[in-house]
Design an enzyme around this catalytic site. Structure first.
Site, mmCIF file in Angstrom:
data_model
loop_
_atom_site.group_PDB
_atom_site.id
_atom_site.type_symbol
_atom_site.label_atom_id
_atom_site.label_comp_id
_atom_site.label_asym_id
_atom_site.label_seq_id
_atom_site.Cartn_x
_atom_site.Cartn_y
_atom_site.Cartn_z
ATOM 1 C CE LYS A 205 -4.702 5.446 -0.231
ATOM 2 N NZ LYS A 205 -4.014 5.758 1.040
ATOM 3 C CD GLU B 109 -12.984 -0.295 -2.910
ATOM 4 O OE1 GLU B 109 -11.927 0.107 -2.407
ATOM 5 O OE2 GLU B 109 -13.036 -1.063 -3.870
ATOM 6 C CB SER C 195 3.198 6.662 2.604
ATOM 7 O OG SER C 195 2.679 6.775 3.914
HETATM 8 C C1 LIG Z 1 -3.572 4.800 2.013
HETATM 9 C C2 LIG Z 1 -2.317 5.186 2.698
HETATM 10 C C3 LIG Z 1 -1.409 4.222 3.213
HETATM 11 C C4 LIG Z 1 -1.664 2.746 3.200
HETATM 12 O O1 LIG Z 1 -1.792 2.146 1.963
HETATM 13 P P1 LIG Z 1 -0.667 1.208 1.341
HETATM 14 O O2 LIG Z 1 -1.339 0.596 0.169
HETATM 15 O O3 LIG Z 1 -0.277 0.189 2.368
HETATM 16 O O4 LIG Z 1 0.471 2.066 0.977
HETATM 17 C C5 LIG Z 1 -0.226 4.676 3.777
HETATM 18 N N1 LIG Z 1 0.059 5.987 3.874
HETATM 19 C C6 LIG Z 1 -0.780 6.933 3.405
HETATM 20 C C7 LIG Z 1 -0.385 8.366 3.543
HETATM 21 C C8 LIG Z 1 -1.988 6.566 2.817
HETATM 22 O O5 LIG Z 1 -2.820 7.517 2.361
#
Ligand SMILES: *Cc1c(COP(=O)(O)O)cnc(C)c1O
Length: 399
Positions: A103, A125, A388
């Protein structure tokens, strides 16, 4: 008798139609917004268009990614997972970024846009608080005031993240409206934005009206660019398959965008399947229908009358009834494949990767691990999974 012709066309301002035409992925995307937002969003669209071609802007962005976020993130050969599955699997380690997920790539990019636009403050938000913390972090880094809107119920459930945001200097504004959760926070933030158009609205995923999907996709594309170079360096060839979890779609598009033109690379998105039933899921592309939702035309989970419904997933980051318009387009054109992964499958993958690799993935990322583990079983394929985020935040839940 003479019939009178009545025009049924909706009046659209020239700015809104400009936003609509530019922000398309096939028929998806666009900007379905109230007229009062057309001008501020047009300003953001024009500024981003200019900055994305500006050498100085791009090198400033890269500077912070290297020195503050810690990029490039490693592409790690997961030996024990590979042996367990029977394929060669690499993990793209977005979990090692500062603040623990992908993010931050997007919030730093957008705060830099806001600064160039002379914005007085950042507003955002947040539901689970992840995006709020990433936004507050980037705002502190750049020394720009930040307001984060949150449903009161979410703020209570996510007390630790509220404290983190405050520590970072952000003002957390809670709302008691509606169910006091994310969509009420969105309403509150939009209301504030309409009254304060000199602020900059920072969206956290590849959703919402143009130019957000394009902008978020651009800032996250660093993931795929790195991964493509890294796999060529390690293996001397492209992967046969790549995997990412899909909430709004930003980490997934970040990885996918590096490989979209490589038609020999199969692309897989893992959706938050929940209990994998039409009324208990967050798998928007698997169970939803195209409709207009929160400013964009894309797939959305709807009831029998076509109204958006609540989503359900064990992973807060995947628990959203909408989806990026670019993923809608990639699904329809069959360039990418999307599969629901159930809550239970994600929890199993969460534990599996922890034990096999000493890496605890976010419960969101665990969906991608689960899908890859299933589809790659004994296939002897070369693959990349986008990790992610890290899973510290998920250790506390009852497993
Ligand atoms: C917020 C988040 C997601 C989902 O958001 P995307 O916009 O689909 O990437 C996925 N993995 C983590 C670790 C997150 O914090």
């Amino acid at each position: 008798m003479e019939t009178q012709v009545i025009s049924t066309e909706i009046k659209v301002s020239p700015i809104a139609s400009m936003l609509n035409n530019n922000g398309r992925y096939g028929e998806y995307g666009g900007a379905y917004i109230p007229d009062v937002l057309a001008k501020p969003l047009e300003n953001v669209a024009l500024e981003f268009d200019k900055l994305s071609k500006d050498k100085n802007f791009n090198s400033e962005f890269i500077h912070y990614l290297k020195q503050f976020v810690g990029r490039p993130s490693p592409l790690y050969y997961a030996k024990r997972l590979s042996e367990f599955v029977g394929s060669t699997i690499y993990l793209k380690r977005e979990d090692l970024n500062h603040t623990g997920s992908h993010k931050i790539n997007n919030t730093i990019g957008q705060v830099l846009v806001a600064k160039r636009m002379g914005a007085k403050e950042i507003i955002a938000e947040t539901g689970a608080g992840q995006h709020g913390v990433a936004t507050a972090t980037a705002a502190a880094l750049m020394g720009i005031p930040c307001k984060v809107f949150m449903g009161a119920k979410d703020a209570e459930r996510q007390a630790l993240n509220v404290r983190r945001m405050k520590l970072l200097g952000a003002e957390v504004i809670t709302t008691q409206m509606g169910t006091a959760t994310l969509k009420d926070a969105v309403d509150a933030a939009l209301g504030y934005y309409i009254e304060h158009p000199t602020s900059y609205y920072l969206l956290g995923s590849q959703v919402g009206p143009h130019p957000y999907p394009r902008m978020v996709g651009y800032f996250q594309s660093v993931i795929g660019q790195e991964a493509r170079n890294q796999i060529l360096m390690h293996e001397g060839r492209l992967p046969q398959a790549i995997f990412a979890c899909v909430g709004g779609g930003s980490n997934a598009i970040g990885l996918f965008s590096g490989f979209l033109d490589d038609t020999e690379v199969a692309i897989y998105g893992a959706e938050g399947g929940g209990m994998a039933q039409p009324n208990n899921t967050a798998a928007t592309l698997s169970f939803g229908k195209p409709t207009v939702f929160q400013g964009t035309y894309s797939y959305c989970l709807v009831d029998s009358e076509g109204n958006p419904i609540e989503s359900h997933s064990i992973a807060a980051g995947l628990d959203y009834p909408g989806i990026s318009p670019q993923h809608a387009y990639l699904k329809d054109t069959k360039r990418a494949n999307y599969h629901p992964v159930t809550d239970n499958e994600a929890v199993e993958a969460f534990m599996l990767l922890s034990k096999l690799e000493g890496i605890t993935p976010a419960i969101e990322s665990s969906h991608a691990v689960a899908l890859a583990t299933k589809l790659l079983k004994n296939k002897e394929m070369l693959a990349i999974i986008n990790l992610s985020g890290r899973g510290d935040k998920d250790v506390d839940r009852k497993l």
